[in-house]
Scaffold this motif. Structure first.
Motif, PDB file in Angstrom:
ATOM      1  N   GLY A  32       0.846  -1.184   0.000  1.00  0.00           N
ATOM      2  CA  GLY A  32       0.000   0.000   0.000  1.00  0.00           C
ATOM      3  C   GLY A  32       0.882   1.234   0.000  1.00  0.00           C
ATOM      4  O   GLY A  32       1.987   1.213   0.542  1.00  0.00           O
ATOM      5  N   ILE A  64      -2.519   4.606   2.537  1.00  0.00           N
ATOM      6  CA  ILE A  64      -2.882   3.294   3.052  1.00  0.00           C
ATOM      7  C   ILE A  64      -2.190   3.096   4.401  1.00  0.00           C
ATOM      8  O   ILE A  64      -0.991   3.321   4.525  1.00  0.00           O
ATOM      9  CB  ILE A  64      -2.466   2.177   2.066  1.00  0.00           C
ATOM     10  CG1 ILE A  64      -3.091   2.390   0.685  1.00  0.00           C
ATOM     11  CG2 ILE A  64      -2.794   0.803   2.628  1.00  0.00           C
ATOM     12  CD1 ILE A  64      -4.592   2.389   0.645  1.00  0.00           C
ATOM     13  N   CYS A  80      -7.289   3.157   5.148  1.00  0.00           N
ATOM     14  CA  CYS A  80      -6.522   4.364   4.838  1.00  0.00           C
ATOM     15  C   CYS A  80      -6.721   5.416   5.928  1.00  0.00           C
ATOM     16  O   CYS A  80      -7.590   5.276   6.787  1.00  0.00           O
ATOM     17  CB  CYS A  80      -6.900   4.915   3.462  1.00  0.00           C
ATOM     18  SG  CYS A  80      -8.491   5.741   3.410  1.00  0.00           S
TER      19      CYS A  80
END
Length: 131
Positions: A32, A64, A80
């Motif tokens: 991420g 993220i 997130c």
């Protein structure tokens, strides 16, 4: 929230990706990034191991914070800093299955983890902790 599918072609080099979270399964690595994207890196079954991203999952507008692979069905839970949680299928085709916003009082999640269980129903109904 509705999840949209996007198809694109890769350039010869992977996209710029400031990694903020990582998760691994036996078949793949997921990373991420600060821009809200998640890259899927399939792992080859045998050497040489030279992973290359194959999919770009876009579902978040903020960095993220956590990735959590879920066992059955194979899926990936993504959170997130904006307090949004998305559930992606972790096998082909990779796509967003669900997306939900946490209530404002819950704040921004910093950790998403699979909880251990001893029952046989755990594989069909995994439980996660969101901190």
């Amino acid at each position: 929230m509705k999840c949209h599918s996007v198809a694109a072609l890769w350039s010869p080099s992977p996209p710029s990706h400031h990694i903020t979270a990582v998760a691994a399964t036996p078949a793949a690595l997921f990373t991420g990034a600060a821009d809200g994207t998640v890259l899927h890196w399939p792992l080859p079954p045998s050497p040489p191991f030279c992973p290359r991203p194959s999919s770009l999952l876009c579902a978040h507008a903020a960095a993220i914070t956590a990735l959590c692979p879920l066992p059955s069905p194979a899926s990936l839970l993504v959170s997130c800093t904006a307090g949004v949680i998305s559930l992606f299928s972790a096998s082909a085709p990779l796509r967003c299955l669900r997306r939900r916003s946490l209530p404002p009082w819950a704040g921004s999640p910093s950790l998403v983890a699979l909880l251990p269980t001893t029952s046989s129903s755990a594989s069909s109904n995994p439980r996660v902790a969101i901190l």
